[in-house]
Design a protein around this motif. Structure first.
Motif, PDB file in Angstrom:
ATOM      1  N   PHE A  84       0.829  -1.207   0.000  1.00 53.12           N
ATOM      2  CA  PHE A  84       0.000   0.000   0.000  1.00 53.12           C
ATOM      3  C   PHE A  84       0.860   1.253   0.000  1.00 53.12           C
ATOM      4  O   PHE A  84       2.075   1.209   0.201  1.00 53.12           O
ATOM      5  CB  PHE A  84      -0.957  -0.010   1.198  1.00 53.12           C
ATOM      6  CG  PHE A  84      -0.304   0.112   2.550  1.00 53.12           C
ATOM      7  CD1 PHE A  84      -0.481   1.263   3.310  1.00 53.12           C
ATOM      8  CD2 PHE A  84       0.457  -0.916   3.091  1.00 53.12           C
ATOM      9  CE1 PHE A  84       0.089   1.396   4.568  1.00 53.12           C
ATOM     10  CE2 PHE A  84       1.034  -0.802   4.357  1.00 53.12           C
ATOM     11  CZ  PHE A  84       0.851   0.363   5.092  1.00 53.12           C
ATOM     12  N   SER A 121      -3.314  -1.602  -2.373  1.00 53.53           N
ATOM     13  CA  SER A 121      -4.075  -0.356  -2.450  1.00 53.53           C
ATOM     14  C   SER A 121      -3.162   0.833  -2.686  1.00 53.53           C
ATOM     15  O   SER A 121      -2.082   0.936  -2.092  1.00 53.53           O
ATOM     16  CB  SER A 121      -4.885  -0.150  -1.165  1.00 53.53           C
ATOM     17  OG  SER A 121      -4.048  -0.153  -0.027  1.00 53.53           O
ATOM     18  N   GLU A 144      -7.537  -2.002  -4.681  1.00 53.95           N
ATOM     19  CA  GLU A 144      -8.285  -0.748  -4.721  1.00 53.95           C
ATOM     20  C   GLU A 144      -7.346   0.427  -4.968  1.00 53.95           C
ATOM     21  O   GLU A 144      -6.260   0.498  -4.389  1.00 53.95           O
ATOM     22  CB  GLU A 144      -9.051  -0.526  -3.419  1.00 53.95           C
ATOM     23  CG  GLU A 144      -9.949   0.700  -3.455  1.00 53.95           C
ATOM     24  CD  GLU A 144     -10.894   0.788  -2.275  1.00 53.95           C
ATOM     25  OE1 GLU A 144     -11.742   1.697  -2.264  1.00 53.95           O
ATOM     26  OE2 GLU A 144     -10.797  -0.072  -1.368  1.00 53.95           O
TER      27      GLU A 144
END
Length: 393
Positions: A84, A121, A144
């Motif tokens: 992330f 993400s 995402e």
């Protein structure tokens, strides 16, 4: 100036005259910086050369918004792993070796085998050696707000899910050279079906191949409950919504819905370059992008350099059924000619081999430049009229 007019976070593209002159605008919501002690690999601002990072159970990578990381990430048999941040991972230090993209001797930007509970993400991935972000026999995947961009080498698919289950790809920007999002079944994991997969709210761009694809490899018992929804297709490549049953999987309950597609006159056709001396000659032609294509072109063939047990292929009883493509809005360049008055976005259902059955394949509510199409407005290539329905109401 461009950022000042954007009302929502997301990924945007500004094209200046053609798709060769563009500006990516990645305007994602900033991510809170974690404590260093809470992350296994913490990349702060600056340039980092890391090679390959193999994640173990419970490990994580954080890429700061001002960090540029040359390297790849992967994992085998790991659980509860995370990548992330708002920075970029660049795979340009890795060279492609080998014909196919299944093996662990090449990584792409990120590659995971037999993993569970994988979260990716915010991160940008660029300059991959082959498939960019890929999963093999994984489950419980959450992707995402990632950005895949700057991909130029052959076989740089955006995201590949091979024999995976329970996956959500959401609010991401995927600009691939090859297929954009592909769901596949390969030989070594043939006992694991592809199920419960959703692609939602993404911006997709395919330079070559298929944008939202089932196959071409379909070696598993079945594909079931797969949804592509609320996506913007900036360029559809050869086909926007594609099902290629190249092996023996049963493919059913596949839905493409609420898809917006741009078709520009300057999107040029795909041409294979057989040797370095060849030069592209189709600059003045326009790519004919299929809206939906379903076929059963054989994957196990000399074309792909793959030879396995032909008896299993020849005796299979695979089918494609209950496929829905609905609420499709096309923004087409008015300069594109309409042959015989029909909009040049073909739909095709093909039997390349006779030992398959297709049924309950339907298209509903296609709108081009504000006009809702009838069946007569479309260019249809149908080997079996009974397998296909165009709903006009």
């Amino acid at each position: 100036m461009a950022l000042s007019i954007l009302k929502e976070n997301g990924a945007y593209v500004l094209e200046i005259g053609s798709y060769h002159q563009l500006l990516y605008i990645f305007y994602h919501k900033p991510m809170e910086t974690p404590r260093k002690e809470d992350v296994t690999y913490f990349f702060d601002k600056g340039i980092h050369f890391v090679g390959k990072i193999d994640l173990k159970d419970g490990e994580s990578i954080y890429v700061d918004k001002d960090a540029y990381v040359y390297g790849t990430v992967g994992a085998k048999n790991a659980k509860n792993i995370r990548v992330f941040g708002n920075g970029v991972m660049d795979g340009g230090t890795e060279e492609r070796v080998g014909l196919h993209c299944y093996e662990p001797y090449i990584n792409g930007n990120a590659r995971f085998y037999n993993c569970q509970n994988v979260i990716i993400s915010g991160v940008g991935f660029t300059n991959s050696a082959n498939w960019c972000v890929s999963f093999f026999a994984c489950r419980d995947i959450a992707i995402e707000d990632i950005c895949v961009f700057g991909q130029w080498r052959y076989n740089t698919d955006g995201i590949d899910l091979c024999n995976c289950q329970n996956a959500l790809i959401k609010n991401s920007f995927i600009h691939s050279f090859d297929d954009t999002i592909a769901i596949k079944g390969i030989e070594r994991h043939r006992e694991i079906s592809c199920k419960n997969i959703t692609v939602q709210g993404c911006v997709l761009w395919c330079d070559w191949g298929k944008t939202m694809e089932i196959g071409l490899e379909t070696r598993c018992k079945e594909y079931d409950d797969i949804l592509f929804t609320d996506c913007d297709v900036l360029r559809g490549g050869n086909t926007v919504c594609d099902i290629q049953c190249g092996d023996y999987g049963e493919i059913h309950h596949i839905t493409f819905e609420n898809i917006r597609v741009e078709v520009e006159k300057f999107y040029t056709p795909e041409v294979y370059q057989a040797k370095d001396s060849e030069r592209y000659q189709d600059q003045d032609k326009t790519m004919r992008t299929f809206l939906l294509k379903v076929d059963n072109r054989q994957f196990d063939s000399p074309e792909w350099g793959i030879f396995t047990d032909k008896s299993r292929y020849d005796t299979r009883s695979a089918t494609v059924h209950d496929v829905t493509c609905k609420n499709i809005t096309v923004y087409m360049d008015e300069k594109i000619e309409k042959p015989n008055g029909k909009y040049d976005i073909p739909i095709g259902v093909h039997y390349c081999l006779p030992n398959k059955k297709f049924y309950r394949i339907q298209v509903e509510n296609v709108v081009v430049n504000g006009k809702k199409l009838t069946k007569e407005d479309c260019i249809l290539y149908l080997d079996d009229e009974e397998s296909f329905t165009f709903i006009e109401e």
